[in-house]
Write an enzyme that holds these catalytic residues in place. Structure first.
Site, PDB file in Angstrom:
ATOM      1  N   LYS A  80       0.847  -1.221   0.052  1.00  0.00           N
ATOM      2  CA  LYS A  80       0.151   0.059  -0.003  1.00  0.00           C
ATOM      3  C   LYS A  80       0.807   1.312  -0.094  1.00  0.00           C
ATOM      4  CE  LYS A  80      -3.664   1.918   2.701  1.00  0.00           C
ATOM      5  NZ  LYS A  80      -4.833   1.893   3.594  1.00  0.00           N
ATOM      6  N   SER A 155      -9.975   1.811   2.566  1.00  0.00           N
ATOM      7  CA  SER A 155      -8.815   2.584   1.975  1.00  0.00           C
ATOM      8  C   SER A 155      -7.660   1.649   1.141  1.00  0.00           C
ATOM      9  CB  SER A 155      -8.117   3.395   2.700  1.00  0.00           C
ATOM     10  OG  SER A 155      -7.157   2.924   3.738  1.00  0.00           O
ATOM     11  N   SER A 179     -10.059  -0.621   6.758  1.00  0.00           N
ATOM     12  CA  SER A 179      -9.517  -0.490   5.301  1.00  0.00           C
ATOM     13  C   SER A 179      -8.921  -1.955   4.885  1.00  0.00           C
ATOM     14  CB  SER A 179      -8.385   0.699   5.391  1.00  0.00           C
ATOM     15  OG  SER A 179      -9.192   1.853   5.541  1.00  0.00           O
TER      16      SER A 179
END
Lengths: 497, 521
Positions: A80, A155, A179
């Site tokens: 990420k 996210s 997330s």
């Protein structure tokens, strides 16, 4: 000739060790899969071809020299884009950090690399992790691999989508309010949020320091267990004062039976308003699968847990305001040109460097922390947090694991939810374990009977019992046919090995 | 403006101090492993943590916690076993994260106390009668003695925090960022462990404030947590002062005094501020809450910044740092490491060696000085403690100053000082002669007795040798003899001087004095 997206992490590592294929070949297969799939998907913000190939060649040299390779040798990994990795940018999905390169590597990323993973790509995310759809990224949307009209969740949407589309085998995400678990559910992959403190946060750009936790995505529970071995194996990280020493072998009890263990079902969650019928019936199906394997289903209650969302939207923005205060354009990051004063430069750099949701959360935090307001909200939220944590502790005196939905519904369409407060409700089932800090995992249950999109169950365990949590996840996985599955629109597109 | 004395007859000055001390004796910064060193080139000692780079996290320096606990124990504080770090937010590039990590309502050290002995000239700053009024504010009352008074000053708290970076504003008229063409930031200092001590508003005169700072500095030096240099800024002090009419209990509006880099500046800055505020108030004006800058050269304070509203720092507990739970064992181990503190040392010097209080206080204040003094007393056979103290305070320290040396690297040895003090005590040399001997000691390394003999400096104390001189002088000075007998006893000084001249400086003046008095009575 095989397809990379059909192999488990263990198969890749043992194949590289055995010389069936080289790490470089695996690396090229993963890069090839991205080349064929990511134009449509847009899960990756940066493809780290050079870094990944260098790592692969290093492994191949080690093997040629007769050295034993680490347990995840040659396994393609996506990270990420809020995690630092020397040689790559850490954008956090924001204009603010569009060109930012960190001079150091995050502990979690380093540990995955030390375990032999190839750093293939940095993945898209909601800006600074504020969101549940990856739509707030400054760098465009990521498609859901199962339906390109839909969001991958967020996210950590890029990481979930990259794994679901078979671009990589493992990915790291971060979970502040859901997330990891919500995008895992939307994309039909396994996503684990370990207990707070299990995985070092050093080098992961902070959103809510007391809530953030790094965890892995995989298409199999076993892959996730191997990633946990890498993340926790060296124990406490001296660079993170909140990290705990809890190295255990996550494979050791993975196949243990769940017979005689107690699974808690919370009526308030199963009958929650807004929970779609197909998710509800899938979750009950997962409970049944565990019961079929001899687990005992127990009704439990979690008093005060409904206050989690309120507490979260106080604590989260307060911590976010504080953590994001450093982005002022003075030394790095977006700097507004042509300003006459420091104050003007800071204000304009922040006004134009941050997107709407990032500003909304920081303004909310700035308000909540201001004197006179702080006492009314922050204190109350901390009290609620204590009560919720105790609620969990009492529930885990009665049961070994809690079973509940990951998300109230399957993936929604781009732009479908425009009201921020409605978006916040995407995390209604996930936030409470960030508040309490205990571990939780989303396990795919195949496709929903109405939408045909991935549905998932969430399992939550007691703090620092993440290994047993994965034992339950594996038991659920056995009862369904989602294991190892790549979204059909992408399966086999490039990535030949 | 009225004088301080005049002002304090009508007004009561209420003074509180905030003292920042850098823990310079540590080797690393507060929350990272960077070396503590301000001397090196700018930004030589920085890392992702003290630069506040994205993703970096703080890890507390355990040695810094030891230092603050020691500071608390040495100043009578209660040690809070459970306390937390907080984040204090403000946007300014000297703090890379745009927040400072500091402590909240509960600090590591709470509710301490230092007792001040205010003596001599400085004691007169507090008007007579102020003692009784003073008990009303919650502090313990003043006790008046012959030569001054004793007053306890309460310490509200000592908390731990990190220092900010040093900024250098170039091209501006006043060295401020607003006018500067360029501002340079040196992050070497950023993250330096800093302790802030806050007193209760118990101080009433500039002299008390000065003595408090001196005493605090002596304690911190003794426990070895800092080099405590006001000059270099490793110890910094802000003074808050307000005035109220005598007998009032409500506090007036205070001003905050900054840029104090010496004890004298602290005293003079507060004195000016008290006199300035009195003038403002007596002319019917109001004191504005503001920060003022002391200009030592012009002995005045000027406005730095007006505070119209209280700053909102949005303080909240730092989620990256778990609350501290200090164990009894940890606290006791800190206590066990405390050396003898200045007050205890002073009392010991007085009790064991009969030293005068002021001498004992000065000698006990600086660890290296105390060690030198004790070594000199120990080297004396027999020990001449008071004579040694006199020699150190009135001779050796001046010699050090002239040589740019100090007790730690003294050019004269404690043994030489002991031997010289014995000569003074035996009236073999005068104090003035002893001062002349010191550089020779340093240069030759010889024993002072040898130096004195070789150079014919030894004084004659033998009455058989002195009496003829006395007789001769008395015979030569009938006028002075008459004046003395008529009651003008001061004239004895002249006669002693004549004896000294007659003996070519070798006779002992003290004995001459005694013999003259005997003969004249």
């Amino acid at each position: 000739m095989s397809l990379l997206d059909e192999l488990s992490a263990r198969q890749i590592a043992s194949g590289v060790q055995a010389g069936e294929f080289s790490a470089e070949e695996v690396c090229r297969a993963s890069l090839d899969a991205i080349a064929s799939r990511d134009a449509e998907l847009h899960a990756c913000l940066q493809v780290l071809e050079e870094l990944a190939l260098a790592k692969a060649r290093e492994l191949d040299r080690d093997r040629a020299a007769g050295r034993a390779l680490p347990p995840l040798a040659g396994v393609p990994l996506a990270v990420k884009d809020n995690m630092n990795l020397i040689g790559s940018r850490t954008t956090c999905g924001s204009r603010m950090l569009e060109d930012y390169e960190s001079p150091y590597t995050a502990t979690c990323v380093q540990r995955m690399l030390d375990a032999g993973c190839l750093p293939i790509a940095k993945t898209n995310m909601d800006e600074f992790a504020f969101g549940s759809s990856t739509e707030t990224s400054h760098f465009g949307k990521t498609a859901n691999p199962w339906d390109a009209e839909r969001v991958p969740g967020g996210s950590s949407g890029g990481s979930a989508a990259a794994v679901a589309a078979g671009e990589v085998t493992l990915a790291l995400g971060s979970d502040t309010g859901g997330s990891i678990r919500q995008p895992a559910a939307f994309c039909g992959v396994v996503g684990l949020k370990p207990t707070y403190g299990a995985v070092s946060r050093y080098g992961v750009v902070a959103f809510g320091s007391s809530l953030d936790q790094v965890g892995p995505f995989g298409r199999r529970v076993e892959d996730v267990a191997l990633a946990m071995n890498a993340l926790l194996g060296e124990g406490h990280d001296p660079m993170d004062a909140t990290s705990q020493d809890c190295p255990v072998d996550f494979l050791e009890h993975l196949e243990d039976p769940v017979e005689g263990l107690r699974v808690g079902i919370i009526a308030d969650f199963i009958d929650a308003e807004g929970l779609s019928g197909e998710v509800r019936s899938a979750v009950l199906g997962a409970a049944e699968a565990l019961a079929d394997q001899g687990a005992e289903l127990v009704d439990v209650s979690l008093p005060n847990v409904a206050d989690s969302i309120s507490a979260y939207y106080v604590i989260g923005p307060c911590e976010a305001f504080s953590n994001l205060a450093r982005f002022d354009g003075v030394r790095y990051g977006y700097q507004e040109p042509g300003c006459a004063t420091l104050a003007e430069q800071s204000a304009k750099s922040r006004a134009h460097g941050f997107g709407a949701e990032a500003k909304r959360r920081q303004m909310l935090g700035a308000y909540l922390l201001s004197s006179g307001v702080y006492e009314r909200y922050y204190h109350k939220a901390q009290k609620a947090r204590t009560l919720i944590t105790k609620s969990y502790e009492r529930a885990f005196e009665e049961v070994d694991v809690l079973l509940l939905p990951s998300s109230p519904r399957t993936a929604f369409k781009f732009g479908e939810i425009s009201d921020p407060t409605q978006m916040y409700l995407s995390d209604m089932f996930t936030i409470s374990s960030n508040i309490a800090g205990n571990g939780s995992v989303s396990v795919p249950l195949g496709l929903g009977e109405d939408s045909g999109l991935p549905v998932a169950v969430q399992l939550q365990g007691p703090a620092f019992k993440d290994r047993r949590l994965l034992t339950f996840a594996r038991a659920v996985e056995r009862g369904f046919e989602a294991e190892g599955r790549v979204a059909p629109a992408f399966a086999g597109k490039g990535g030949e090995l | 403006m009225k004088s301080l004395e005049e002002v304090l007859r009508d007004w009561e000055a209420v003074i509180g101090l905030e003292v920042h001390t850098e823990l310079t004796t540590l080797t690393t910064k507060m929350f990272c492993g960077c070396e503590l060193s301000h001397a090196d080139e700018p930004n030589a000692h920085v890392c992702p943590v003290c630069l506040g780079l994205p993703g970096a996290l703080p890890v507390p320096n355990r040695e810094a916690i030891r230092s603050i606990v020691k500071a608390g124990l040495a100043t009578g504080c209660e040690i809070e076993k459970r306390s937390m770090f907080y984040r204090k937010h403000y946007f300014y590039p000297d703090m890379a994260k745009n927040f400072q990590t500091t402590q909240g309502p509960v600090a590591f050290c709470m509710h301490g106390r230092l007792d001040l002995g205010v003596r001599g000239q400085g004691a007169s700053e507090l008007p007579d009668g102020a003692a009784a009024e003073r008990a009303g504010d919650g502090s313990v009352p003043v006790t008046r003695g012959e030569d001054g008074y004793e007053v306890p000053i309460r310490i509200l708290r000592i908390h731990m925090e990190e220092d900010a970076a040093k900024m250098n504003h170039l091209g501006g008229a006043e060295g401020r960022i607003t006018e500067a063409a360029e501002s340079l930031i040196d992050y070497n200092r950023c993250g330096t462990p800093l302790i802030e001590l806050v007193t209760e508003p118990d101080l009433r005169t500039p002299e008390e404030a000065r003595l408090f700072m001196e005493k605090l500095r002596r304690i911190f030096l003794t426990i070895g947590i800092s080099d405590c240099s006001l000059e270099s800024g490793s110890m910094r002090c802000d003074g808050n002062v307000s005035l109220r009419r005598k007998g009032e209990t409500e506090l007036g509006t205070k001003t905050e005094l900054k840029n104090i880099n010496s004890f004298k500046s602290l005293h003079d800055g507060l004195e000016y501020e008290i006199r300035r505020q009195a003038e403002v108030l007596e002319e019917g004006g109001t004191v504005r809450q503001e920060t003022r800058h002391f200009e030592p050269g012009r002995k005045r304070t000027v406005v730095m910044r007006v505070k119209e509203t209280a700053d909102d720092y949005r303080l909240f507990p730092d989620p990256d740092l778990a609350p501290f739970d200090l164990s009894d064992g940890f606290i006791e181990s800190c206590r066990a490491e405390l050396p003898e503190l200045p007050d205890a040392k002073r009392d010991r010097y007085m009790a064991a060696w009969g030293l005068r209080a002021e001498d004992a206080e000065t000698l006990a204040g600086e660890p290296a000085l105390a060690a030198f003094f004790e070594a000199a007393v120990a080297a004396g056979e027999p020990a001449h403690a008071q004579a040694t103290a006199n020699l150190v305070l009135n001779g050796v320290m001046g010699f050090w100053n002239a040589e740019g040396a100090g007790p730690a690297e003294s050019p004269v040895s404690p043994e030489q000082v002991a031997s010289l003090a014995a000569l003074v005590a035996a009236d073999a040399v005068t104090s003035a002669q002893a001062r002349e001997v010191l550089p020779i000691c340093a240069e030759t390394g010889d024993d002072p007795a040898k130096i004195v003999d070789e150079r014919g400096m030894r004084q004659v104390t033998d009455d058989d040798a002195l009496l003829p001189v006395v007789e001769a002088v008395l015979a030569r000075c009938p006028d002075q003899v008459r004046q003395y007998r008529e009651g003008n006893v001061k004239v004895i000084g002249f006669l002693v001087g004549q004896c000294m001249r007659e003996s070519k400086g070798k006779g002992n003046p003290k004995r001459f004095n005694e013999l003259l008095r005997e003969r004249l009575s």
